[in-house]
Structures are given as C-alpha cells and as structure tokens.
Design an enzyme around this catalytic site. Structure first.
Site, PDB file in Angstrom:
ATOM      1  N   GLY A 134      50.632 -67.501  12.653  1.00 32.41           N
ATOM      2  CA  GLY A 134      51.447 -66.876  11.605  1.00 32.41           C
ATOM      3  C   GLY A 134      50.626 -66.012  10.675  1.00 32.41           C
ATOM      4  N   ASP A 155      41.102 -68.855  18.826  1.00 34.69           N
ATOM      5  CA  ASP A 155      42.310 -69.683  18.885  1.00 34.69           C
ATOM      6  C   ASP A 155      42.395 -70.244  20.300  1.00 34.69           C
ATOM      7  OD1 ASP A 155      45.096 -70.613  18.910  1.00 34.69           O
ATOM      8  OD2 ASP A 155      45.385 -69.342  17.149  1.00 34.69           O
ATOM      9  N   GLN A 165      59.323 -66.196  15.941  1.00 34.75           N
ATOM     10  CA  GLN A 165      60.113 -66.026  14.706  1.00 34.75           C
ATOM     11  C   GLN A 165      59.235 -65.497  13.570  1.00 34.75           C
ATOM     12  OE1 GLN A 165      59.063 -68.737  12.657  1.00 34.75           O
ATOM     13  NE2 GLN A 165      60.631 -69.123  11.106  1.00 34.75           N
ATOM     14  N   LYS A 179      46.881 -66.768  22.984  1.00 36.46           N
ATOM     15  CA  LYS A 179      47.169 -65.939  21.803  1.00 36.46           C
ATOM     16  C   LYS A 179      46.083 -64.904  21.532  1.00 36.46           C
ATOM     17  CE  LYS A 179      50.134 -69.035  19.138  1.00 36.46           C
ATOM     18  NZ  LYS A 179      50.267 -69.885  17.921  1.00 36.46           N
ATOM     19  N   CYS A 268      35.983 -78.200  -2.790  1.00 33.49           N
ATOM     20  CA  CYS A 268      35.957 -78.434  -4.237  1.00 33.49           C
ATOM     21  C   CYS A 268      37.389 -78.650  -4.744  1.00 33.49           C
ATOM     22  CB  CYS A 268      35.382 -77.235  -4.971  1.00 33.49           C
ATOM     23  SG  CYS A 268      33.616 -76.993  -4.765  1.00 33.49           S
ATOM     24  N   CYS A 282      53.642 -76.418  10.028  1.00 33.57           N
ATOM     25  CA  CYS A 282      54.807 -75.545  10.133  1.00 33.57           C
ATOM     26  C   CYS A 282      55.814 -76.046  11.173  1.00 33.57           C
ATOM     27  CB  CYS A 282      54.365 -74.134  10.488  1.00 33.57           C
ATOM     28  SG  CYS A 282      53.580 -73.297   9.114  1.00 33.57           S
ATOM     29  N   CYS A 339      30.771 -82.225  -4.884  1.00 31.39           N
ATOM     30  CA  CYS A 339      31.518 -81.786  -3.694  1.00 31.39           C
ATOM     31  C   CYS A 339      30.658 -82.051  -2.472  1.00 31.39           C
ATOM     32  CB  CYS A 339      31.848 -80.290  -3.810  1.00 31.39           C
ATOM     33  SG  CYS A 339      32.462 -79.579  -2.274  1.00 31.39           S
ATOM     34  N   CYS A 342      29.508 -78.375  -0.991  1.00 27.43           N
ATOM     35  CA  CYS A 342      28.682 -77.321  -1.597  1.00 27.43           C
ATOM     36  C   CYS A 342      27.871 -77.754  -2.809  1.00 27.43           C
ATOM     37  CB  CYS A 342      29.567 -76.134  -1.979  1.00 27.43           C
ATOM     38  SG  CYS A 342      30.646 -76.447  -3.370  1.00 27.43           S
TER      39      CYS A 342
HETATM   40 ZN    ZN Z   1      32.619 -77.366  -2.745  1.00 30.01          ZN
END
Ligand code: ZN
Length: 343
Positions: A134, A155, A165, A179, A268, A282, A339, A342
């Site tokens: 999409g 992919d 659609q 794809k 984060c 979806c 985090c 990072c």
């Molecule tokens: Zn981070």
C-alpha cells in the site's frame, strides 16, 4: 551651463579612468546638482557663479529630476534582477541529463528549492523502499517519476486480488506475480531513465546490514512490525535516515527517524511491539483505499526534501492524518533514554 557639463564630464569620464565606482559617480553627480540648485536658491541673481552656470532654478531642477528618475529606474531594474529566482541550468550536452530528462523534470528544475542541483542530487540518490504494498505503491511510483536514480525495492509477497483496492502500482494482470517485479515493470514504464533493483525476498537480519548499507535513505512502509524494528535498528546503526509510514483503517502517520542527527528512532517512540492481536494489520482491520496513497505520497515528498535539502523534514516530528475527520496533526517526538536501539 558649460561649467556644469564640464564637471559632469569630469565625474563620469574622469571617474571611469580613475576607477571610481558607478555608485560614487552618481553620488558626485547628485552633489553637483545640489550645488547648482542651491546656488540658484541662495545667491543673489547677479552673483558671478549664477551667471556662469546660466539657466534658472526651474530648468536645472527639471533636468536633474529627469536624470534622477533615469538613475532610479536603472537601480530598480538591477534590484529586481538580483532578487529574481535563479534557475540553474542543469543541462548542457555533456551534463548529467538528456534533453528528454530535462524536459521531464522541468517542473522540479524551476522550483527554487530543488532546481538543477536538486535534480542532479535526485539522480545520484540511492533509495531503498521496504515493502511494495500500500505505502510502497505511491512511494515507488513517485520516486521513479521524480527521477531518483537508483531505487531498491524489497518484498517477498506476490500480488493478490485483495491488494488491488489500494496497491495502485500493481494491475489485475499482475495477480500472482512477485510484487517487486510487478512494481519494477510499472516503474520502468513510468521512467526508463532510472535504475530499479528488485529484491524478491523478505528482509531478514542476515542481509539487512549489507543491503541498507548500500543506500542513502530507507523508506519503510511494511505492515510487518518485525521488519520495521529490524530496519530501524540497522538504519540507526549505519546512520542511514529512515522515513517510516504506518496505516490503520482511517489513520496514517509519517516521521523521519534519524538518531545520527539527534532525532529519535522508531523504537524511541514505540519501545516495544504490541502483543500479537493488539495491533491488527490492514488485512485484519481494513484500510480505506486512498489512505496509503496520501501517506505514501507524503513519504515520497519527504524523501525528495531529504535528498535535495529542501524545506524542513519530519525529524523529531510525526505527522498524523485522520482521514475520518479530515484532520492533520503534527506532534513532537523525543529521544528515549535507554532506548535499546539508539541510546
Ligand atoms: Zn531510539
């Protein structure tokens, strides 16, 4: 009269030889005018200087006014010229673009924020798009149309009837085709001047570093959370900016994750993937057809800005579009202490 002409000649001819700037010569001319007019105003009518200058105050005033107007007009033209947007000429016969490409990208080249140099930067850019669904559909089509020189797309899915659609890069005849190959054909037919690199496989940890390291920018638009966290982790590690988009039913979001420049990474903001079932994708929750078109087009726009340096990107900001109420919001996002990706 003759004395004024001699002085004017001294200022302009002598000034040219003496290396006086045009501005300085105009200043001296204005001074000469002022002296002539003042002497007519303040000296008695029979004064020697007034006799030598000749004419009347009114005739001298008209003459100097005409000269001043002419000078102002010239200055105004020069000012306008200096302020006119410069349209860099990207092309010559030995330049980077063919005549056809120049014509194709003309609407970019006339944009002051992109121009010839921006279009050259787009041509030299290498962008990896993760997912040809999409979000990947508009992203890939617009990046191809914009003249991004090298576009990788990864992919492992094949085109399914239920994709059509919203996944507008694929056609009915592509059902059953991988794809990436369907997308590649569409991009090549849209713009034969670009290089498309299709990777018909899932992005896994064993290839992620080598693959992402080959690109300047990653656009992530899968609905697979495992892949999203992986791309985020590897892009952060390699210092490659990642423009991420996500969708759910009627709402979409876009942000640029780039801890190398001090902006937060994806993790984060979303430290942990939600438990299975809490974030339906979806196919489970549904999505309104044009929504990926809007969010993907924003991603492609951000990519063009990122490459050309135009405007202000979405580092440290997340744009949220609510299609149901036709509302857009931008929220600030921040680095998270500790985090796992990072910090
Ligand atoms: Zn981070």
């Amino acid at each position: 009269m003759i004395w004024v002409l001699i002085w004017a000649a001294v200022i302009w001819v002598g000034g040219a030889f003496g290396g006086l700037s045009v501005t300085r010569r105009w200043q001296l001319t204005a001074l000469l005018g002022a002296v002539v007019l003042l002497s007519h105003l303040v000296l008695p009518e029979d004064a020697q200087i007034r006799q030598a200058l000749g004419g009347s105050f009114a005739s001298w005033a008209v003459l100097f006014a005409v000269i001043a107007l002419g000078a102002l007009y010239g200055r105004g033209l020069a000012w306008l010229k200096a302020r006119a947007p410069k349209v860099p000429v990207a092309e010559t016969d030995d330049g980077p673009f063919s005549e056809t490409e120049l014509n194709r990208y003309a609407r970019h080249i006339v944009l002051r924020e992109i121009g010839g140099p921006g279009q050259v930067a787009l041509k030299h850019a290498r962008v990896l798009v993760v997912g040809a669904g999409g979000l990947g559909s508009p992203v890939l089509l617009y990046l191809a149309a914009a003249g991004v020189g090298t576009i990788g797309v990864i992919d492992d899915d094949v085109v399914d009837n239920s994709n059509l659609q919203r996944q507008v890069i694929h056609r009915d005849a592509d059902i059953g085709t991988p794809k990436v190959f369907s997308a590649e054909a569409a991009m090549r037919s849209q713009n034969p001047a670009i290089t498309v690199r299709p990777y018909n496989r899932r992005l896994t940890a064993d290839i992620a570093e080598e693959l992402i390291g080959d690109y300047d920018l990653v656009l992530e638009g899968t609905d697979n959370l495992e892949t999203r966290y992986l791309v985020n982790r590897v892009a952060a590690k390699l210092g490659v900016p990642m423009i991420g988009g996500a969708l759910s039913q009627w709402e979409g979001q876009v942000s640029t994750f780039d801890p190398a420049s001090g902006a937060p990474c994806y993790q984060c903001i979303f430290p942990e993937a939600p438990a299975p079932g809490l974030a339906p994708n979806c196919s489970e929750a549904g999505v309104v057809g044009p929504l990926p078109g809007i969010i993907g087009s924003i991603m492609a726009t951000e990519a063009i800005k990122e490459i050309t340096g135009a405007g202000k990107g979405l580092r440290g900001r997340m744009l949220i579009y609510d299609a149901m109420y036709a509302e857009t919001r931008v929220i600030r996002t921040f680095r998270r202490d500790g985090c796992p990706c990072c910090a």
